[in-house]
Design a protein around this motif. Structure first.
Motif, PDB file in Angstrom:
ATOM      1  N   LYS A  46       0.847  -1.191   0.000  1.00 28.16           N
ATOM      2  CA  LYS A  46       0.000   0.000   0.000  1.00 28.16           C
ATOM      3  C   LYS A  46       0.879   1.236   0.000  1.00 28.16           C
ATOM      4  O   LYS A  46       1.843   1.305   0.749  1.00 28.16           O
ATOM      5  N   GLU A  47       0.512   2.190  -0.833  1.00 27.30           N
ATOM      6  CA  GLU A  47       1.204   3.475  -0.885  1.00 27.30           C
ATOM      7  C   GLU A  47       2.712   3.309  -0.960  1.00 27.30           C
ATOM      8  O   GLU A  47       3.456   3.998  -0.282  1.00 27.30           O
ATOM      9  N   GLY A  48       3.182   2.348  -1.744  1.00 24.48           N
ATOM     10  CA  GLY A  48       4.605   2.156  -1.933  1.00 24.48           C
ATOM     11  C   GLY A  48       5.301   1.399  -0.822  1.00 24.48           C
ATOM     12  O   GLY A  48       6.505   1.236  -0.848  1.00 24.48           O
ATOM     13  N   VAL A  49       4.561   0.926   0.186  1.00 25.89           N
ATOM     14  CA  VAL A  49       5.151   0.176   1.292  1.00 25.89           C
ATOM     15  C   VAL A  49       4.959  -1.309   1.018  1.00 25.89           C
ATOM     16  O   VAL A  49       3.870  -1.757   0.666  1.00 25.89           O
ATOM     17  N   ILE A  50       6.035  -2.062   1.169  1.00 25.02           N
ATOM     18  CA  ILE A  50       6.012  -3.503   0.939  1.00 25.02           C
ATOM     19  C   ILE A  50       6.157  -4.182   2.297  1.00 25.02           C
ATOM     20  O   ILE A  50       7.111  -3.922   3.026  1.00 25.02           O
ATOM     21  N   TYR A  51       5.207  -5.035   2.634  1.00 22.35           N
ATOM     22  CA  TYR A  51       5.228  -5.754   3.901  1.00 22.35           C
ATOM     23  C   TYR A  51       5.697  -7.181   3.662  1.00 22.35           C
ATOM     24  O   TYR A  51       5.212  -7.852   2.759  1.00 22.35           O
ATOM     25  N   LEU A  52       6.645  -7.627   4.488  1.00 18.00           N
ATOM     26  CA  LEU A  52       7.157  -9.002   4.393  1.00 18.00           C
ATOM     27  C   LEU A  52       7.193  -9.628   5.775  1.00 18.00           C
ATOM     28  O   LEU A  52       7.612  -8.988   6.748  1.00 18.00           O
ATOM     29  N   ALA A 154       8.357  -3.554   7.101  1.00 16.28           N
ATOM     30  CA  ALA A 154       7.742  -2.708   6.076  1.00 16.28           C
ATOM     31  C   ALA A 154       8.889  -1.988   5.375  1.00 16.28           C
ATOM     32  O   ALA A 154       9.725  -1.353   6.027  1.00 16.28           O
ATOM     33  N   LEU A 155       8.951  -2.106   4.051  1.00 17.48           N
ATOM     34  CA  LEU A 155      10.028  -1.523   3.246  1.00 17.48           C
ATOM     35  C   LEU A 155       9.444  -0.556   2.224  1.00 17.48           C
ATOM     36  O   LEU A 155       8.319  -0.743   1.760  1.00 17.48           O
ATOM     37  N   THR A 156      10.248   0.443   1.858  1.00 17.24           N
ATOM     38  CA  THR A 156       9.926   1.266   0.702  1.00 17.24           C
ATOM     39  C   THR A 156      11.105   1.189  -0.259  1.00 17.24           C
ATOM     40  O   THR A 156      12.258   1.067   0.171  1.00 17.24           O
ATOM     41  N   ILE A 157      10.795   1.240  -1.541  1.00 14.54           N
ATOM     42  CA  ILE A 157      11.830   1.195  -2.577  1.00 14.54           C
ATOM     43  C   ILE A 157      11.582   2.365  -3.510  1.00 14.54           C
ATOM     44  O   ILE A 157      10.483   2.527  -4.037  1.00 14.54           O
ATOM     45  N   LYS A 158      12.618   3.183  -3.668  1.00 11.94           N
ATOM     46  CA  LYS A 158      12.513   4.351  -4.538  1.00 11.94           C
ATOM     47  C   LYS A 158      13.724   4.423  -5.441  1.00 11.94           C
ATOM     48  O   LYS A 158      14.821   4.022  -5.052  1.00 11.94           O
ATOM     49  N   LYS A 159      13.526   4.952  -6.630  1.00 11.01           N
ATOM     50  CA  LYS A 159      14.629   5.171  -7.558  1.00 11.01           C
ATOM     51  C   LYS A 159      15.632   6.096  -6.880  1.00 11.01           C
ATOM     52  O   LYS A 159      15.260   7.118  -6.307  1.00 11.01           O
ATOM     53  N   THR A 160      16.919   5.741  -6.899  1.00  8.80           N
ATOM     54  CA  THR A 160      17.958   6.549  -6.266  1.00  8.80           C
ATOM     55  C   THR A 160      18.129   7.861  -7.013  1.00  8.80           C
ATOM     56  O   THR A 160      18.204   7.879  -8.243  1.00  8.80           O
ATOM     57  N   ASP A 161      18.185   8.942  -6.269  1.00 15.90           N
ATOM     58  CA  ASP A 161      18.387  10.272  -6.841  1.00 15.90           C
ATOM     59  C   ASP A 161      19.855  10.412  -7.220  1.00 15.90           C
ATOM     60  O   ASP A 161      20.724  10.472  -6.364  1.00 15.90           O
TER      61      ASP A 161
END
Length: 171
Positions: A46-52, A154-161
């Motif tokens: 949800k909203e870019g958060v990945i739960y494992l 809970a993880l978020t993954i974003k393209k590195t700036d």
């Protein structure tokens, strides 16, 4: 001298409660509980958060990346209901593997502390992977051993700036 040290220690304990230092975001109740190794949806994104869940593996098609929550290498967080001098830290072992890369284990901590080499985020394959949450917190009666196999992240993954300059003190 000994009495002053005891009084100082008691004062620090009463002034510093780890409940005020904790990040206590609650995971979404729809995040599921079963380990996912067969491709079924046991965790919700949800909203870019990945739960494992601990031991769970997911292939994230949008990132062309396989992510596995291997386990917890350290959990020194202050147990719920206990006053602590230090809030502590939990360190999750997250194995990531891109479509064309070898597996890499990232150690993501619940809080940043450069002096102890703890970081909440690490870069991998052009993405910044951040630890948002580790649950549950240790309990004063059960300790960390009682939580083995029950952890969730809970993880978020974003393209590195690419415009941001890298920190030369980090590995």
């Amino acid at each position: 001298m000994f009495h002053k040290a005891i009084i100082f220690s008691l004062g620090m304990i009463t002034l510093t409660g780890c409940n005020a230092q904790k990040k206590t975001k609650k995971p979404d109740s729809t995040s599921g509980t079963a380990a996912n190794t067969s491709g079924t949806k046991s965790s919700v994104q949800k909203e870019g958060v990945i739960y494992l869940n601990q031991g769970e593996n997911k292939f994230l098609k949008e990132y062309e990346m396989n992510v596995t929550f291997k386990g917890i290498s350290e959990d020194s967080r202050c147990p719920e209901g206990v006053n602590c001098i230090w809030a502590g830290v939990a360190v999750a072992q997250i194995e990531v593997m891109g479509t064309y890369t070898r597996p890499t284990v990232l150690l993501l901590a619940s809080s940043d502390n450069a002096g102890r080499n703890y970081y909440t985020s690490e870069e991998f394959n052009g993405y910044t992977i951040s630890l948002e949450e580790i649950t549950p917190f240790p309990k004063s009666d059960g300790g960390v051993k009682a939580l083995e196999g029950k952890y969730k992240v809970a993880l978020t993954i974003k393209k590195t700036d690419v415009a941001a300059s890298p920190d030369p003190t980090r590995k």
